[in-house]
Design a protein around this motif. Sequence first.
Motif, short mmCIF file in Angstrom:
data_model
loop_
_atom_site.label_atom_id
_atom_site.label_comp_id
_atom_site.label_asym_id
_atom_site.label_seq_id
_atom_site.Cartn_x
_atom_site.Cartn_y
_atom_site.Cartn_z
N ASP A 104 -1.25 1.81 -9.68
CA ASP A 104 0.21 1.76 -9.64
C ASP A 104 0.79 3.02 -10.28
O ASP A 104 1.76 3.59 -9.77
N ALA A 105 0.19 3.46 -11.37
CA ALA A 105 0.65 4.68 -12.02
C ALA A 105 0.41 5.90 -11.13
O ALA A 105 1.21 6.84 -11.13
N MET A 106 -0.69 5.88 -10.36
CA MET A 106 -0.94 6.98 -9.42
C MET A 106 0.21 7.10 -8.42
O MET A 106 0.70 8.21 -8.15
N ASN A 107 0.65 5.97 -7.88
CA ASN A 107 1.77 5.99 -6.94
C ASN A 107 3.07 6.39 -7.63
O ASN A 107 3.88 7.11 -7.05
N GLU A 108 3.28 5.91 -8.85
CA GLU A 108 4.52 6.25 -9.56
C GLU A 108 4.59 7.73 -9.91
O GLU A 108 5.63 8.36 -9.73
N ALA A 127 0.94 14.60 -3.21
CA ALA A 127 -0.13 14.26 -2.26
C ALA A 127 -1.43 13.95 -2.99
O ALA A 127 -2.15 13.01 -2.63
N LYS A 128 -1.73 14.72 -4.02
CA LYS A 128 -2.95 14.49 -4.79
C LYS A 128 -3.00 13.07 -5.35
O LYS A 128 -4.00 12.37 -5.20
N TYR A 129 -1.91 12.63 -5.97
CA TYR A 129 -1.89 11.30 -6.58
C TYR A 129 -1.77 10.19 -5.54
O TYR A 129 -2.36 9.12 -5.71
N TYR A 130 -1.01 10.42 -4.46
CA TYR A 130 -0.96 9.41 -3.39
C TYR A 130 -2.35 9.24 -2.78
O TYR A 130 -2.79 8.12 -2.50
N ARG A 131 -3.06 10.35 -2.57
CA ARG A 131 -4.42 10.28 -2.02
C ARG A 131 -5.35 9.52 -2.96
O ARG A 131 -6.14 8.69 -2.54
N LEU A 132 -5.23 9.82 -4.24
CA LEU A 132 -6.08 9.17 -5.24
C LEU A 132 -5.83 7.66 -5.24
O LEU A 132 -6.78 6.87 -5.26
N GLU A 134 -4.66 5.87 -2.79
CA GLU A 134 -5.18 5.32 -1.53
C GLU A 134 -6.70 5.20 -1.57
O GLU A 134 -7.27 4.21 -1.11
N GLN A 135 -7.37 6.19 -2.15
CA GLN A 135 -8.83 6.14 -2.26
C GLN A 135 -9.29 5.00 -3.15
O GLN A 135 -10.41 4.53 -3.04
N HIS A 136 -8.40 4.54 -4.03
CA HIS A 136 -8.72 3.41 -4.92
C HIS A 136 -8.13 2.10 -4.41
O HIS A 136 -8.04 1.13 -5.16
N GLY A 137 -7.67 2.09 -3.14
CA GLY A 137 -7.24 0.85 -2.52
C GLY A 137 -5.77 0.52 -2.61
O GLY A 137 -5.36 -0.58 -2.24
N ASN A 143 2.93 7.33 4.37
CA ASN A 143 2.53 8.54 3.66
C ASN A 143 1.47 9.33 4.40
O ASN A 143 0.63 9.97 3.78
N SER A 144 1.50 9.33 5.71
CA SER A 144 0.48 10.07 6.45
C SER A 144 0.56 11.57 6.19
O SER A 144 -0.43 12.29 6.33
N TRP A 145 1.73 12.05 5.74
CA TRP A 145 1.90 13.47 5.44
C TRP A 145 0.93 13.95 4.38
O TRP A 145 0.58 15.14 4.35
N ILE A 146 0.46 13.08 3.50
CA ILE A 146 -0.41 13.51 2.39
C ILE A 146 -1.75 14.03 2.88
O ILE A 146 -2.47 14.70 2.14
#
Length: 157
Positions: A104-108, A127-132, A134-137, A143-146
């Motif tokens: 949740d903090a990654m998205n925030e 993008a780095k944190y959104y990807r992270l 997403e990689q953690h579920g 957010n396909s732009w990331i």
Amino acid sequence: MFGRLAESNAMAQIMYGLALRHGWGISPDPPLAITYLAQAASNSAAVESAALSSGMKKGGAAKGELVLAIYELANSFRHGWGVEKDPMAARSYYETAANLGDTDAMNEVARCYEEGFGGKKDRFMAAKYYRLAEQHGNKTLGNSWIWKDKYTPKDGV
């Protein structure tokens, strides 16, 4: 009940802090909530520090409480719950919790970077944190732009 347990238990400190912040079953007292959330973070950090210095590679039993307390402190600074609104502090706390594994903090923190909340806009970091996350579920729709190449780090990670 959490109030009595909050003297010595980090999770109880978090729960009591949240109850105080939102008035769940008791009269709201947001400034006191900050005290309990900060105390939970401090106590959990001490447990984690002891675990790491004793040779544990991934920390000890209080990591979940530490991350949750930091995340909730970030929310308090973001919304001005019990403290003055402080976007820079909120972003910093979100980033700390994200780096400790809270999705949740990654998205925030990604949203903070994307919108320029608490600092300069930085879509690469967003993008780095959104990807992270997403990689953690924890995927955020739309957010396909990331995944565009221009947001891929040079080392490919």
